[in-house]
Design an enzyme around this catalytic site. Sequence first.
Site, short mmCIF file in Angstrom:
data_model
loop_
_atom_site.label_atom_id
_atom_site.label_comp_id
_atom_site.label_asym_id
_atom_site.label_seq_id
_atom_site.Cartn_x
_atom_site.Cartn_y
_atom_site.Cartn_z
N LYS A 181 -4.48 3.52 2.72
CA LYS A 181 -5.51 2.63 2.18
C LYS A 181 -6.70 3.42 1.64
CE LYS A 181 -4.01 -1.14 5.18
NZ LYS A 181 -4.14 -1.75 6.52
N ILE B 34 -9.72 -9.09 2.11
CA ILE B 34 -11.05 -8.68 1.63
C ILE B 34 -10.97 -8.23 0.18
CG2 ILE B 34 -12.99 -7.11 1.99
CD1 ILE B 34 -12.12 -6.72 4.85
N GLU C 157 2.73 -3.34 16.38
CA GLU C 157 4.18 -3.34 16.17
C GLU C 157 4.89 -2.60 17.30
OE1 GLU C 157 5.39 -2.22 12.23
OE2 GLU C 157 3.57 -3.10 11.40
N GLY D 250 1.69 -9.26 20.12
CA GLY D 250 2.21 -9.23 18.75
C GLY D 250 1.21 -8.67 17.74
N LYS E 85 0.83 -1.22 0.00
CA LYS E 85 0.00 0.00 0.00
C LYS E 85 0.85 1.26 0.00
CE LYS E 85 -0.04 -0.35 4.90
NZ LYS E 85 0.49 -1.66 5.04
P1 NAP Z 1 8.07 -9.23 5.94
O1 NAP Z 1 7.53 -10.35 6.74
O2 NAP Z 1 8.95 -8.26 6.60
O3 NAP Z 1 8.83 -9.87 4.68
C1 NAP Z 1 9.62 -9.13 3.81
C2 NAP Z 1 10.36 -10.09 2.89
O4 NAP Z 1 11.04 -9.34 1.91
C3 NAP Z 1 11.40 -10.96 3.60
O5 NAP Z 1 11.41 -12.24 3.04
C4 NAP Z 1 12.73 -10.26 3.30
O6 NAP Z 1 13.83 -11.14 3.20
C5 NAP Z 1 12.43 -9.66 1.94
N1 NAP Z 1 13.13 -8.41 1.72
C6 NAP Z 1 12.92 -7.21 2.31
N2 NAP Z 1 13.77 -6.28 1.85
C7 NAP Z 1 14.55 -6.90 0.97
C8 NAP Z 1 15.64 -6.48 0.16
N3 NAP Z 1 16.09 -5.22 0.18
N4 NAP Z 1 16.22 -7.38 -0.65
C9 NAP Z 1 15.78 -8.65 -0.68
N5 NAP Z 1 14.75 -9.12 0.05
C10 NAP Z 1 14.15 -8.25 0.87
O7 NAP Z 1 6.87 -8.40 5.27
P2 NAP Z 1 5.35 -8.84 5.09
O8 NAP Z 1 4.62 -8.67 6.38
O9 NAP Z 1 5.28 -10.15 4.39
O10 NAP Z 1 4.81 -7.67 4.15
C11 NAP Z 1 5.17 -7.60 2.79
C12 NAP Z 1 4.30 -6.56 2.09
O11 NAP Z 1 2.93 -6.91 2.20
C13 NAP Z 1 4.41 -5.15 2.66
O12 NAP Z 1 4.33 -4.22 1.61
C14 NAP Z 1 3.20 -5.05 3.57
O13 NAP Z 1 2.74 -3.71 3.76
C15 NAP Z 1 2.19 -5.85 2.77
N6 NAP Z 1 1.08 -6.39 3.56
C16 NAP Z 1 1.37 -7.15 4.65
C17 NAP Z 1 0.33 -7.70 5.38
C18 NAP Z 1 0.59 -8.59 6.56
O14 NAP Z 1 -0.36 -9.10 7.14
N7 NAP Z 1 1.85 -8.83 6.93
C19 NAP Z 1 -1.00 -7.45 4.98
C20 NAP Z 1 -1.24 -6.68 3.84
C21 NAP Z 1 -0.19 -6.16 3.13
P3 NAP Z 1 14.34 -12.02 4.43
O15 NAP Z 1 13.26 -13.05 4.67
O16 NAP Z 1 15.60 -12.64 4.02
O17 NAP Z 1 14.48 -11.07 5.58
N1 HSE Z 2 -0.88 -2.81 10.25
C1 HSE Z 2 -2.02 -3.13 9.45
C2 HSE Z 2 -3.25 -3.29 10.35
C3 HSE Z 2 -1.87 -4.41 8.65
O1 HSE Z 2 -3.15 -3.26 11.58
O2 HSE Z 2 -4.33 -3.45 9.80
C4 HSE Z 2 -1.13 -4.24 7.37
O3 HSE Z 2 -1.79 -3.38 6.49
#
Ligand code: NAP
Ligand code: HSE
Length: 421
Positions: free
Chosen positions: A198, A129, A183, A180, A98
């Site tokens: 969003k 969603i 953050e 958890g 986002k």
């Molecule tokens: P995350 O758990 O921190 O995972 C990030 C991944 O990207 C890791 O595998 C990391 O590698 C890799 N990475 C980060 N920077 C890098 C770089 N410079 N070079 C190579 N690899 C890199 O993040 P996430 O929670 O999955 O979120 C990912 C995206 O989805 C974000 O844009 C977030 O806003 C979005 N999102 C997340 C959620 C959620 O529930 N988490 C929901 C909606 C949207 P390593 O594993 O080696 O560290």
């Molecule tokens: N931090 C967001 C939330 C999740 O609490 O809804 C990722 O967009």
Amino acid sequence: MLGLGTVGSGVYRVLQSNASLIARKTGARIEVVKILVRDTGKSRGLDIPEGVLTDNPDEVLRDETIDIVVEVMGGIGLAREYALTALQSGKSLVTANKDMMAVYGEELFKAADENRCDLLFEASVAGGIPIIKVLKQSLAANRIEQVMGIVNGTTNYMLTKMTQDGSEFQDVLDEAQAKGYAEADPTNDVEGFDAARKIAILASIAFNTRIALKQVYVEGITRITAEDIKYACELGYVVKLLGIAKDTPSGVEVRVHPVLLPESHPLAAVNDVFNAVFVKGDAVGETMFYGRGAGELPTASAVTADVIDAARNIVHQVQGIIGCTCFDEKTVKPMGEVRTRNYLRLRVVDEPGVLAQIAYLFGENQVSLATVLQKETVEGKAELVLVTHEVAEQNLMQALEGFRKLAVVEEVCNVIRVEES
Ligand code: NAP
Ligand code: HSE
């Protein structure tokens, strides 16, 4: 794939566990060829074939056999650079990011359009969603009048706990962090910045215009107290942090702030970490979309569905048929002109003539009162809870400015907008 963290792992799992179903739905087998990570040696609890993980972005971006790039690494610097390179190389791009879409959406769409590829980002708003496809496709026949949503799970969890347990903001935040849910640095969530990104994305799609992040008015939940929630409840409201976008004849409203929402409103029943988006269209009327706004598998559900769409479009050679839909120029209304009802909590001196002074200031600024309640009196100071009729924000602010100069008003404890529909 670019990234194999929470979302990336979920996408990998779903693509593996539902592989044959997905292949039949798509008309093609989807193979994960390369995954960019920072640390290729990290243990990930996934069955990944030798040679798939890489720390070299070129192995994903320059591989001509790769048709679709899934960006789930986050951030806006490298993510934007890699996303642009992928699109410029004719690869379709699926992203959950986002932050990147809210800031660089226009540039990325231009690249997608020029290279006739898909740019899909369903998971960037409200996780699992379906809402972006709903606005772009399923409700395409409508003039969308309003999009209003609980699009941040962390703050919805916190407000739900404050409502159910009568706890204060800081206590709930500490507990959410311990579990958890929140953050270590909760600023993006509790100050409303996550929700602002969003709603900027949703408003742009809903109203077919480009809403920049800086045009979104943002206010978080840090000033909400257990007392406000209790009084709201007595008045028949719940407190929610909403992203609100309205297309009105005098301009587009785009804002994120806490609101008092009538208990009977469909969004009022959305609790804990759940998200929901309420949409009003001129043909369809009121609709609402509910589910998990984050988490490994719910977010992977949205990302993987986009991958399926992109793959199906490649099979049928129709990539890029639904590109950028921001084709109109619309003005965003300044917050001062936005009209809402308002809840106010004031601490005043408890003596004759105080209400008259307050009522006079309201009258002078064209603020009309709907409800006046006097709550507890402690050491000669009474707490007043007031609800106004609909008024322009600038008039209310002028009245509040006046209150600050009145000796009988000790404190304007809180002001929360009321959203009736
Ligand atoms: P995350 O758990 O921190 O995972 C990030 C991944 O990207 C890791 O595998 C990391 O590698 C890799 N990475 C980060 N920077 C890098 C770089 N410079 N070079 C190579 N690899 C890199 O993040 P996430 O929670 O999955 O979120 C990912 C995206 O989805 C974000 O844009 C977030 O806003 C979005 N999102 C997340 C959620 C959620 O529930 N988490 C929901 C909606 C949207 P390593 O594993 O080696 O560290
Ligand atoms: N931090 C967001 C939330 C999740 O609490 O809804 C990722 O967009």
